[in-house]
Design a protein around this motif. Sequence first.
Motif, PDB file in Angstrom:
ATOM      1  N   GLN A 180       4.010   2.048 -12.893  1.00  0.00           N
ATOM      2  CA  GLN A 180       3.988   3.507 -12.848  1.00  0.00           C
ATOM      3  C   GLN A 180       2.596   4.004 -12.462  1.00  0.00           C
ATOM      4  O   GLN A 180       2.462   4.954 -11.679  1.00  0.00           O
ATOM      5  CB  GLN A 180       4.404   4.103 -14.193  1.00  0.00           C
ATOM      6  N   HIS A 181       1.581   3.362 -12.992  1.00  0.00           N
ATOM      7  CA  HIS A 181       0.208   3.737 -12.629  1.00  0.00           C
ATOM      8  C   HIS A 181      -0.015   3.507 -11.133  1.00  0.00           C
ATOM      9  O   HIS A 181      -0.610   4.356 -10.446  1.00  0.00           O
ATOM     10  CB  HIS A 181      -0.793   2.919 -13.452  1.00  0.00           C
ATOM     11  N   HIS A 182       0.484   2.374 -10.609  1.00  0.00           N
ATOM     12  CA  HIS A 182       0.342   2.079  -9.188  1.00  0.00           C
ATOM     13  C   HIS A 182       1.050   3.131  -8.333  1.00  0.00           C
ATOM     14  O   HIS A 182       0.518   3.567  -7.305  1.00  0.00           O
ATOM     15  CB  HIS A 182       0.944   0.692  -8.897  1.00  0.00           C
ATOM     16  N   LEU A 183       2.229   3.545  -8.754  1.00  0.00           N
ATOM     17  CA  LEU A 183       2.998   4.526  -7.990  1.00  0.00           C
ATOM     18  C   LEU A 183       2.415   5.933  -8.082  1.00  0.00           C
ATOM     19  O   LEU A 183       2.730   6.798  -7.252  1.00  0.00           O
ATOM     20  CB  LEU A 183       4.446   4.542  -8.486  1.00  0.00           C
ATOM     21  N   THR A 184       1.590   6.164  -9.058  1.00  0.00           N
ATOM     22  CA  THR A 184       1.029   7.505  -9.269  1.00  0.00           C
ATOM     23  C   THR A 184       0.029   7.880  -8.188  1.00  0.00           C
ATOM     24  O   THR A 184      -0.070   9.053  -7.790  1.00  0.00           O
ATOM     25  CB  THR A 184       0.350   7.581 -10.653  1.00  0.00           C
ATOM     26  N   TYR A 185      -0.701   6.903  -7.676  1.00  0.00           N
ATOM     27  CA  TYR A 185      -1.767   7.190  -6.720  1.00  0.00           C
ATOM     28  C   TYR A 185      -1.358   6.782  -5.309  1.00  0.00           C
ATOM     29  O   TYR A 185      -0.979   5.633  -5.068  1.00  0.00           O
ATOM     30  CB  TYR A 185      -3.052   6.457  -7.127  1.00  0.00           C
ATOM     31  N   SER A 186      -1.430   7.724  -4.383  1.00  0.00           N
ATOM     32  CA  SER A 186      -1.103   7.443  -2.991  1.00  0.00           C
ATOM     33  C   SER A 186      -2.310   6.817  -2.306  1.00  0.00           C
ATOM     34  O   SER A 186      -3.392   6.695  -2.887  1.00  0.00           O
ATOM     35  CB  SER A 186      -0.718   8.742  -2.270  1.00  0.00           C
ATOM     36  N   GLN A 187      -2.119   6.403  -1.034  1.00  0.00           N
ATOM     37  CA  GLN A 187      -3.214   5.815  -0.265  1.00  0.00           C
ATOM     38  C   GLN A 187      -4.395   6.778  -0.138  1.00  0.00           C
ATOM     39  O   GLN A 187      -5.537   6.351  -0.026  1.00  0.00           O
ATOM     40  CB  GLN A 187      -2.724   5.439   1.135  1.00  0.00           C
ATOM     41  N   ALA A 207       0.876  -1.175   0.000  1.00  0.00           N
ATOM     42  CA  ALA A 207       0.000   0.000   0.000  1.00  0.00           C
ATOM     43  C   ALA A 207       0.909   1.220   0.000  1.00  0.00           C
ATOM     44  O   ALA A 207       1.460   1.595   1.019  1.00  0.00           O
ATOM     45  CB  ALA A 207      -0.903  -0.022   1.230  1.00  0.00           C
ATOM     46  N   MET A 208       1.105   1.818  -1.155  1.00  0.00           N
ATOM     47  CA  MET A 208       2.098   2.879  -1.320  1.00  0.00           C
ATOM     48  C   MET A 208       1.570   4.225  -0.838  1.00  0.00           C
ATOM     49  O   MET A 208       0.489   4.653  -1.216  1.00  0.00           O
ATOM     50  CB  MET A 208       2.504   2.985  -2.789  1.00  0.00           C
ATOM     51  N   SER A 209       2.366   4.862   0.009  1.00  0.00           N
ATOM     52  CA  SER A 209       2.072   6.244   0.395  1.00  0.00           C
ATOM     53  C   SER A 209       3.096   7.139  -0.286  1.00  0.00           C
ATOM     54  O   SER A 209       4.125   6.669  -0.778  1.00  0.00           O
ATOM     55  CB  SER A 209       2.158   6.406   1.921  1.00  0.00           C
ATOM     56  N   SER A 210       2.820   8.409  -0.301  1.00  0.00           N
ATOM     57  CA  SER A 210       3.782   9.347  -0.887  1.00  0.00           C
ATOM     58  C   SER A 210       5.121   9.253  -0.160  1.00  0.00           C
ATOM     59  O   SER A 210       6.187   9.311  -0.783  1.00  0.00           O
ATOM     60  CB  SER A 210       3.246  10.774  -0.803  1.00  0.00           C
ATOM     61  N   GLU A 230      10.468   8.872   0.011  1.00  0.00           N
ATOM     62  CA  GLU A 230      11.525   8.937   1.022  1.00  0.00           C
ATOM     63  C   GLU A 230      12.204   7.596   1.289  1.00  0.00           C
ATOM     64  O   GLU A 230      13.351   7.567   1.749  1.00  0.00           O
ATOM     65  CB  GLU A 230      10.958   9.493   2.342  1.00  0.00           C
ATOM     66  N   VAL A 231      11.513   6.523   1.020  1.00  0.00           N
ATOM     67  CA  VAL A 231      12.123   5.204   1.244  1.00  0.00           C
ATOM     68  C   VAL A 231      12.553   4.589  -0.094  1.00  0.00           C
ATOM     69  O   VAL A 231      13.745   4.463  -0.373  1.00  0.00           O
ATOM     70  CB  VAL A 231      11.156   4.261   1.996  1.00  0.00           C
ATOM     71  N   LEU A 232      11.582   4.233  -0.924  1.00  0.00           N
ATOM     72  CA  LEU A 232      11.920   3.596  -2.198  1.00  0.00           C
ATOM     73  C   LEU A 232      12.756   4.515  -3.081  1.00  0.00           C
ATOM     74  O   LEU A 232      13.783   4.105  -3.647  1.00  0.00           O
ATOM     75  CB  LEU A 232      10.638   3.187  -2.926  1.00  0.00           C
ATOM     76  N   GLY A 233      12.347   5.763  -3.194  1.00  0.00           N
ATOM     77  CA  GLY A 233      13.074   6.710  -4.038  1.00  0.00           C
ATOM     78  C   GLY A 233      14.506   6.920  -3.569  1.00  0.00           C
ATOM     79  O   GLY A 233      15.430   6.986  -4.391  1.00  0.00           O
ATOM     80  N   THR A 234      14.691   7.014  -2.266  1.00  0.00           N
ATOM     81  CA  THR A 234      16.033   7.206  -1.710  1.00  0.00           C
ATOM     82  C   THR A 234      16.930   6.008  -2.001  1.00  0.00           C
ATOM     83  O   THR A 234      18.096   6.160  -2.404  1.00  0.00           O
ATOM     84  CB  THR A 234      15.942   7.426  -0.181  1.00  0.00           C
ATOM     85  N   ILE A 235      16.387   4.812  -1.811  1.00  0.00           N
ATOM     86  CA  ILE A 235      17.156   3.588  -2.061  1.00  0.00           C
ATOM     87  C   ILE A 235      17.553   3.497  -3.528  1.00  0.00           C
ATOM     88  O   ILE A 235      18.718   3.239  -3.868  1.00  0.00           O
ATOM     89  CB  ILE A 235      16.332   2.350  -1.644  1.00  0.00           C
ATOM     90  N   LEU A 236      16.610   3.724  -4.415  1.00  0.00           N
ATOM     91  CA  LEU A 236      16.874   3.581  -5.850  1.00  0.00           C
ATOM     92  C   LEU A 236      17.828   4.661  -6.363  1.00  0.00           C
ATOM     93  O   LEU A 236      18.677   4.393  -7.223  1.00  0.00           O
ATOM     94  CB  LEU A 236      15.560   3.626  -6.631  1.00  0.00           C
ATOM     95  N   HIS A 237      17.681   5.866  -5.845  1.00  0.00           N
ATOM     96  CA  HIS A 237      18.562   6.956  -6.286  1.00  0.00           C
ATOM     97  C   HIS A 237      20.017   6.643  -5.927  1.00  0.00           C
ATOM     98  O   HIS A 237      20.931   6.834  -6.748  1.00  0.00           O
ATOM     99  CB  HIS A 237      18.147   8.277  -5.649  1.00  0.00           C
TER     100      HIS A 237
END
Length: 311
Positions: free
Chosen positions: A272-279, A236-239, A244-251
Motif C-alpha cells: 500500500q505504501h508503494h502504491l501511494t507514491y507515483s513516479q 515503477a508505478m504511475s498513477s 487505469e490498468v491494475l485497478g481496472t483488472i482487479l475491479h
Amino acid sequence: MEPIRETLKRVVNAPAFSERYNDMRKEVLENPGVQKFLEDHAEEIDKSTVDRGMHKLYEYIDQSHDCNKCPSLEGCINHLKGFEPNLVLERNTIGIAYTACKSKNAYDNKRRASSLIHSMYMPKEVMQATLSGFELDDSRMEAFRAVGNFLDQATGPDDLPDKGLFLYGKFGIGKSYLLSAVANELAEMNVKSVLVFVPEFMREMKQAIGDQTLQEKVDYVKKADVLMLDDIGAEAMSSWTRDEVLGTILHYRMAEKLPTFMTSNFSYTELQHHLTYSQRGEKEDLKAARVMERIRALTEPVKLDGRNRRN
C-alpha cells in the motif's frame, strides 16, 4: 531361364527357409498376446486364417507393447511412433489396428495442459514447475498448505474458490515457482490460467496506447479463469498504470469473483505504501487504499520464507 514361379517354389521349399519359417511360426504362436487373440476368436479363426495372417501376427509381436521395448516416446521402435499394435479380425482376415500408447497419451496430456497456461513474460524454466519439485521446510509449509487447500476446493473450470493467494516474502525464495506449479496443477483440471510478470506487463501497457491494443490486452488479462500476477510492487508505478490498468483488472475480477493470485516482495502494508507514491512523487493515499481494498478482497496473504534459492 527358370520361371519366377519355380524359383519361388524352390526357395520356399528349401530346408533352411522352411526351418526359419517354422521357428518364426512357433515364436508367433507362443506369444501371449497372439494366444489371447486366438482364444478370444476361437470360433471364428481356423488354421487357414492363421496361415494367411501369419505376416500380420509377426508384425504384431515384433513391436513394443505397453511401451515395454521403448526407452522413451522419441525412441519408440513401433511402425507408427507413439502407437501400439492391436490384433483385429475383419471379414475372417487378421489385421492390425494402432492406438496411442501410454507414453503418447502422457505427452499429449502434457501438451494439452501446457496450452491451458498462457505466460506473459515469465521465465521458461519457471513454467516447468511442479508441486513435487517445491522444496519443503518449516518456513515454506504454510504457503504449501494454503496452495493445497485452494487446489482441494477447485474441482474444475466451473468450480473454483473465489479467493486466491497473496504470496509475499524476500527475493528468490520460490514465490514465482509456486505460482507456476499451481497453474500446472490447475491445467490438469482443464482450468486455464494466465501468468503475468507485472513489471514487464506495465511497460507494455504504456506502449499499447500507441498501437491501440491496450483495451484488448487488459480485457484478456482481466477475464482469465485464473489470473496470476507475479512480482507486483517491483514495477515503477504511475498513477495511470495503478488506476487505469491494475485497478481496472482487479475491479473486474472482484465483481466477477474470479480467483486471483499475486506474488510480491511486499506485505499488504508495504505494498500500500508503494502504491501511494507515483513516479512523480505524488502522494495519493485514497487511490492506493482503493486498489488495496480490491487486493484484499481477491486474496489471502501468506508469507513465504526460507533461503534464497537463486544463489
